[in-house]
Design a protein around this motif. Structure first.
Motif, PDB file in Angstrom:
ATOM      1  N   PRO A   1     -14.659  58.043  49.651  1.00 37.71           N
ATOM      2  CA  PRO A   1     -14.518  57.305  48.396  1.00 37.71           C
ATOM      3  C   PRO A   1     -13.238  57.766  47.720  1.00 37.71           C
ATOM      4  N   VAL A   2     -12.274  56.873  47.561  1.00 32.06           N
ATOM      5  CA  VAL A   2     -10.960  57.329  47.110  1.00 32.06           C
ATOM      6  C   VAL A   2     -10.892  57.577  45.613  1.00 32.06           C
ATOM      7  N   VAL A   3     -11.834  57.047  44.861  1.00 32.63           N
ATOM      8  CA  VAL A   3     -11.802  57.288  43.420  1.00 32.63           C
ATOM      9  C   VAL A   3     -13.042  58.065  43.015  1.00 32.63           C
ATOM     10  N   ALA A   4     -12.827  59.182  42.369  1.00 27.29           N
ATOM     11  CA  ALA A   4     -13.944  60.065  42.066  1.00 27.29           C
ATOM     12  C   ALA A   4     -14.788  59.564  40.901  1.00 27.29           C
ATOM     13  N   SER A   5     -14.176  58.923  39.946  1.00 27.59           N
ATOM     14  CA  SER A   5     -14.921  58.531  38.751  1.00 27.59           C
ATOM     15  C   SER A   5     -15.081  57.023  38.677  1.00 27.59           C
ATOM     16  N   PRO A   6     -16.319  56.554  38.528  1.00 23.29           N
ATOM     17  CA  PRO A   6     -16.545  55.110  38.450  1.00 23.29           C
ATOM     18  C   PRO A   6     -15.792  54.478  37.275  1.00 23.29           C
ATOM     19  N   ASP A   7     -15.805  55.179  36.133  1.00 20.26           N
ATOM     20  CA  ASP A   7     -15.104  54.645  34.959  1.00 20.26           C
ATOM     21  C   ASP A   7     -13.625  54.448  35.246  1.00 20.26           C
ATOM     22  N   ASP A   8     -13.058  55.504  35.828  1.00 18.82           N
ATOM     23  CA  ASP A   8     -11.631  55.432  36.080  1.00 18.82           C
ATOM     24  C   ASP A   8     -11.313  54.421  37.168  1.00 18.82           C
ATOM     25  N   ALA A   9     -12.266  54.230  38.087  1.00 19.53           N
ATOM     26  CA  ALA A   9     -12.050  53.260  39.159  1.00 19.53           C
ATOM     27  C   ALA A   9     -11.881  51.873  38.578  1.00 19.53           C
ATOM     28  N   GLU A  10     -12.748  51.540  37.616  1.00 23.56           N
ATOM     29  CA  GLU A  10     -12.650  50.215  37.006  1.00 23.56           C
ATOM     30  C   GLU A  10     -11.326  50.030  36.303  1.00 23.56           C
ATOM     31  N   SER A  11     -10.965  51.044  35.511  1.00 31.18           N
ATOM     32  CA  SER A  11      -9.718  50.880  34.787  1.00 31.18           C
ATOM     33  C   SER A  11      -8.528  50.940  35.735  1.00 31.18           C
ATOM     34  N   ALA A  12      -8.717  51.645  36.862  1.00 24.31           N
ATOM     35  CA  ALA A  12      -7.621  51.704  37.821  1.00 24.31           C
ATOM     36  C   ALA A  12      -7.343  50.322  38.398  1.00 24.31           C
ATOM     37  N   ILE A  13      -8.428  49.647  38.738  1.00 19.49           N
ATOM     38  CA  ILE A  13      -8.267  48.314  39.310  1.00 19.49           C
ATOM     39  C   ILE A  13      -7.752  47.345  38.244  1.00 19.49           C
TER      40      ILE A  13
ATOM     41  N   ALA B   1      -7.971  58.319  40.239  1.00 19.44           N
ATOM     42  CA  ALA B   1      -7.837  58.844  38.881  1.00 19.44           C
ATOM     43  C   ALA B   1      -6.993  60.112  38.922  1.00 19.44           C
ATOM     44  N   ALA B   2      -5.994  60.177  38.035  1.00 15.04           N
ATOM     45  CA  ALA B   2      -5.090  61.334  38.042  1.00 15.04           C
ATOM     46  C   ALA B   2      -5.726  62.571  37.420  1.00 15.04           C
ATOM     47  N   ASN B   3      -6.916  62.416  36.809  1.00 13.50           N
ATOM     48  CA  ASN B   3      -7.612  63.602  36.302  1.00 13.50           C
ATOM     49  C   ASN B   3      -8.591  64.139  37.329  1.00 13.50           C
ATOM     50  N   SER B   4      -8.484  63.628  38.550  1.00 10.05           N
ATOM     51  CA  SER B   4      -9.391  64.057  39.611  1.00 10.05           C
ATOM     52  C   SER B   4      -8.627  64.830  40.680  1.00 10.05           C
ATOM     53  N   LEU B   5      -8.852  66.148  40.686  1.00 12.18           N
ATOM     54  CA  LEU B   5      -8.166  67.006  41.655  1.00 12.18           C
ATOM     55  C   LEU B   5      -8.435  66.536  43.079  1.00 12.18           C
ATOM     56  N   MET B   6      -9.723  66.295  43.360  1.00 10.56           N
ATOM     57  CA  MET B   6     -10.085  65.927  44.725  1.00 10.56           C
ATOM     58  C   MET B   6      -9.598  64.521  45.056  1.00 10.56           C
ATOM     59  N   GLY B   7      -9.592  63.652  44.044  1.00  7.45           N
ATOM     60  CA  GLY B   7      -9.052  62.310  44.252  1.00  7.45           C
ATOM     61  C   GLY B   7      -7.583  62.385  44.639  1.00  7.45           C
ATOM     62  N   LEU B   8      -6.818  63.177  43.893  1.00  6.40           N
ATOM     63  CA  LEU B   8      -5.386  63.315  44.178  1.00  6.40           C
ATOM     64  C   LEU B   8      -5.155  63.905  45.564  1.00  6.40           C
ATOM     65  N   MET B   9      -5.925  64.923  45.903  1.00  4.75           N
ATOM     66  CA  MET B   9      -5.738  65.547  47.212  1.00  4.75           C
ATOM     67  C   MET B   9      -6.146  64.603  48.338  1.00  4.75           C
ATOM     68  N   SER B  10      -7.098  63.697  48.019  1.00  2.00           N
ATOM     69  CA  SER B  10      -7.540  62.766  49.061  1.00  2.00           C
ATOM     70  C   SER B  10      -6.461  61.732  49.387  1.00  2.00           C
ATOM     71  N   LEU B  11      -5.457  61.587  48.527  1.00  2.00           N
ATOM     72  CA  LEU B  11      -4.351  60.675  48.844  1.00  2.00           C
ATOM     73  C   LEU B  11      -3.577  61.159  50.071  1.00  2.00           C
ATOM     74  N   GLY B  12      -3.579  62.462  50.262  1.00  2.00           N
ATOM     75  CA  GLY B  12      -2.862  63.026  51.401  1.00  2.00           C
ATOM     76  C   GLY B  12      -1.366  62.759  51.333  1.00  2.00           C
ATOM     77  N   SER B  13      -0.839  62.632  50.124  1.00  2.00           N
ATOM     78  CA  SER B  13       0.579  62.271  49.974  1.00  2.00           C
ATOM     79  C   SER B  13       1.498  63.402  50.419  1.00  2.00           C
ATOM     80  N   ARG B  14       2.520  63.029  51.187  1.00  2.51           N
ATOM     81  CA  ARG B  14       3.447  64.022  51.718  1.00  2.51           C
ATOM     82  C   ARG B  14       4.828  63.838  51.106  1.00  2.51           C
ATOM     83  N   THR B  15       5.673  64.800  51.370  1.00  3.60           N
ATOM     84  CA  THR B  15       7.021  64.709  50.841  1.00  3.60           C
ATOM     85  C   THR B  15       7.691  63.448  51.386  1.00  3.60           C
ATOM     86  N   GLY B  16       8.414  62.759  50.527  1.00  9.66           N
ATOM     87  CA  GLY B  16       9.053  61.504  50.935  1.00  9.66           C
ATOM     88  C   GLY B  16       8.227  60.272  50.602  1.00  9.66           C
ATOM     89  N   ASP B  17       6.930  60.440  50.350  1.00 12.54           N
ATOM     90  CA  ASP B  17       6.100  59.298  49.969  1.00 12.54           C
ATOM     91  C   ASP B  17       6.466  58.843  48.555  1.00 12.54           C
TER      92      ASP B  17
END
Lengths: 247, 221
Positions: free
Chosen positions: A136-148, A201-217
């Motif tokens: 699940p890429v978004v940790a918070s349901p609230d933030d998921a809605e506003s994200a979309i 959600a940018a307030n979600s540590l695990m959400g951010l880490m789940s992006l797996g973003s690497r240098t250059g992205d």
């Protein structure tokens, strides 16, 4: 700030896990108490030690308890019968190391017991994402809605930047983003445009880490709310600065 | 028939006999646990019950020895919680704490009170471990033992007969864990491979009821 209790069969395991988590905290860390071992060098757990640890670091904001396995869980549950504090206590089902990291980092960032509990629960997400398992890429349901909705809402602020720090969005930069976001009255999301993952959600540590973003992205930072512009500008500047890791 | 009650001294003797049995069978319990667990049940229970007897078993001239059943079991439960280390600490600890709460500040237990206390102990084990029948745990020896105890008391059995029946049922329950696939505890990690071994927790629970039957079955001094 909430307090953190770490319950383990092994004092060395608990101390090492806490040390690892503290590596990722930049400001003032939360109060952390370890309840590990069963006395006289016996590998095991002791519910009375857990209760004493909870009472020691209890604050009105609450305490979260992270446990390794087996009797650690039984002892933590039993400890709730022995504690003296009336402050809220939450037993976390998080995996041990990931849960401790999430809890320590977020507590230091001033997150609430509910937020920390939720993040710790989702603490496996980042690892699953890295291994291409369903996540699940978004940790918070609230933030998921506003994200979309955020991408379509007029007045949402966005910026796109390239990650320049060598290791991408690993735990330390992710933690600094979580902490920065907490300072603004804004709902912030981040998506990785290069890999097409997110937004999370940018307030979600695990959400951010789940992006797996690497240098250059290239990441897209989006925000809504009264301080959306300030929040996006702050995160943009941090990204350009390589989260302080370019030195 | 003499007055059919269990005295505080008999309860202490029960615990002493339990310590003796787990100590004698320490190697066996650990062997069972090494097959499907972490090979510490024998040493954990021996350490725990030794600590219990150090706490309660000697006669204290300074008056610190428990004089009431609830005090006795509270002391037993807390000592197990702090000295066992493994999962049997909170499980047996909760068992004795709940027994004490239900027994209350009394000096003797009749059959009904003994049954009620043991039932409360079982309820504590279930609440703590979330175990159900057939999960291959101490529950599988304890629940049938209490059913047999109650059945015996209901048909006019005295404490001696009822606890002997409880021991028989505990043994049968223990033996019935052998083919089971564990669904709780460390053994559950093994899945199907846990089948074919007796459950160590059910085995020590059978010893608990053996100790009770032994103690009450002795001719009164």
């Amino acid at each position: 700030m909430i307090g953190i209790v770490v319950v383990s069969h092994s004092p060395r395991l608990a101390e090492a896990a806490v040390e690892l988590a503290l590596e990722m905290v930049t400001g003032v860390p939360p109060a952390i108490a370890i309840a590990a071992g069963a006395g006289d060098g016996v590998i095991g757990t002791d519910a009375t030690k857990v209760a004493a640890a909870i009472d020691k670091v209890s604050t009105p904001e609450g305490v979260i308890v992270l446990m390794d396995l087996g009797s650690a869980v039984l002892s933590a549950a039993m400890a709730l019968e022995f504690i003296e504090t009336d402050n809220p206590v939450r037993l976390s089902d998080a995996p041990f190391v990931e849960g401790i990291v999430a809890a320590v980092v977020l507590a230091a960032a001033g997150a609430s017991l509910d937020e920390i509990s939720r993040e710790a629960h989702h603490a496996m997400d980042a690892k699953q994402g890295q291994l291409d398992l369903p996540v699940p890429v978004v940790a918070s349901p609230d933030d998921a809605e506003s994200a979309i909705a955020g991408s379509a809402i007029a007045g949402s602020v966005t910026a796109e930047e390239t990650l320049v720090n060598p290791d991408g969005l690993h735990s330390r930069p992710a933690a600094s983003i979580v902490k920065a976001v907490s300072l603004f009255d804004a709902k912030v999301t981040i998506a990785d445009l290069t890999t097409g993952t997110g937004p999370v959600a940018a307030n979600s540590l695990m959400g951010l880490m789940s992006l797996g973003s690497r240098t250059g992205d290239v990441i897209r930072i989006s925000a809504t709310g009264p301080q959306a512009a300030e929040a996006v500008e702050r995160l943009r500047a941090m990204t350009v600065d390589g989260f302080g890791e370019l030195r | 028939m003499t007055t059919d009650t269990v005295s505080l001294d008999q309860l202490v003797a029960w615990l002493a006999r339990f310590r003796e049995l787990v100590s004698q069978q320490q190697g066996y319990l650990t062997e069972l646990d090494s097959a499907i667990g972490d090979a510490d049940h024998g040493s954990n229970m021996t350490r725990g019950m030794t600590a219990v007897m150090e706490k309660i078993g000697v006669s204290h001239d300074d008056g610190t020895q428990a004089t009431l059943v609830d005090e006795l079991f509270k002391s037993v439960g807390m000592t197990l919680v702090t000295s066992v280390g493994g999962a049997s600490g909170p499980l047996y600890g909760t068992f004795f704490l709940r027994m004490g709460t239900t027994a209350g500040p009394v000096t003797t237990l009749d059959g009904a009170a003994l049954s009620a206390a043991l039932r409360a102990g079982l309820g504590g084990v279930v609440a703590r471990g979330k175990a159900e029948a057939g999960d291959k745990t101490m529950f599988d020896a304890m629940a049938p033992a209490l059913d047999a105890l109650d059945a015996s008391l209901a048909t006019g059995g005295d404490c001696v007969t009822a606890t002997a029946a409880a021991f028989s049922a505990a043994k049968a329950g223990r033996d019935a864990t052998e083919p089971l696939v564990a669904r709780k505890g460390r053994a559950s990690y093994l899945g199907e491979r846990s089948s074919g071994h007796l459950d160590p927790g059910a085995t020590s629970t059978a010893l608990l009821f053996e100790a009770l039957a032994d103690t009450l079955g002795q001719a009164p001094a």
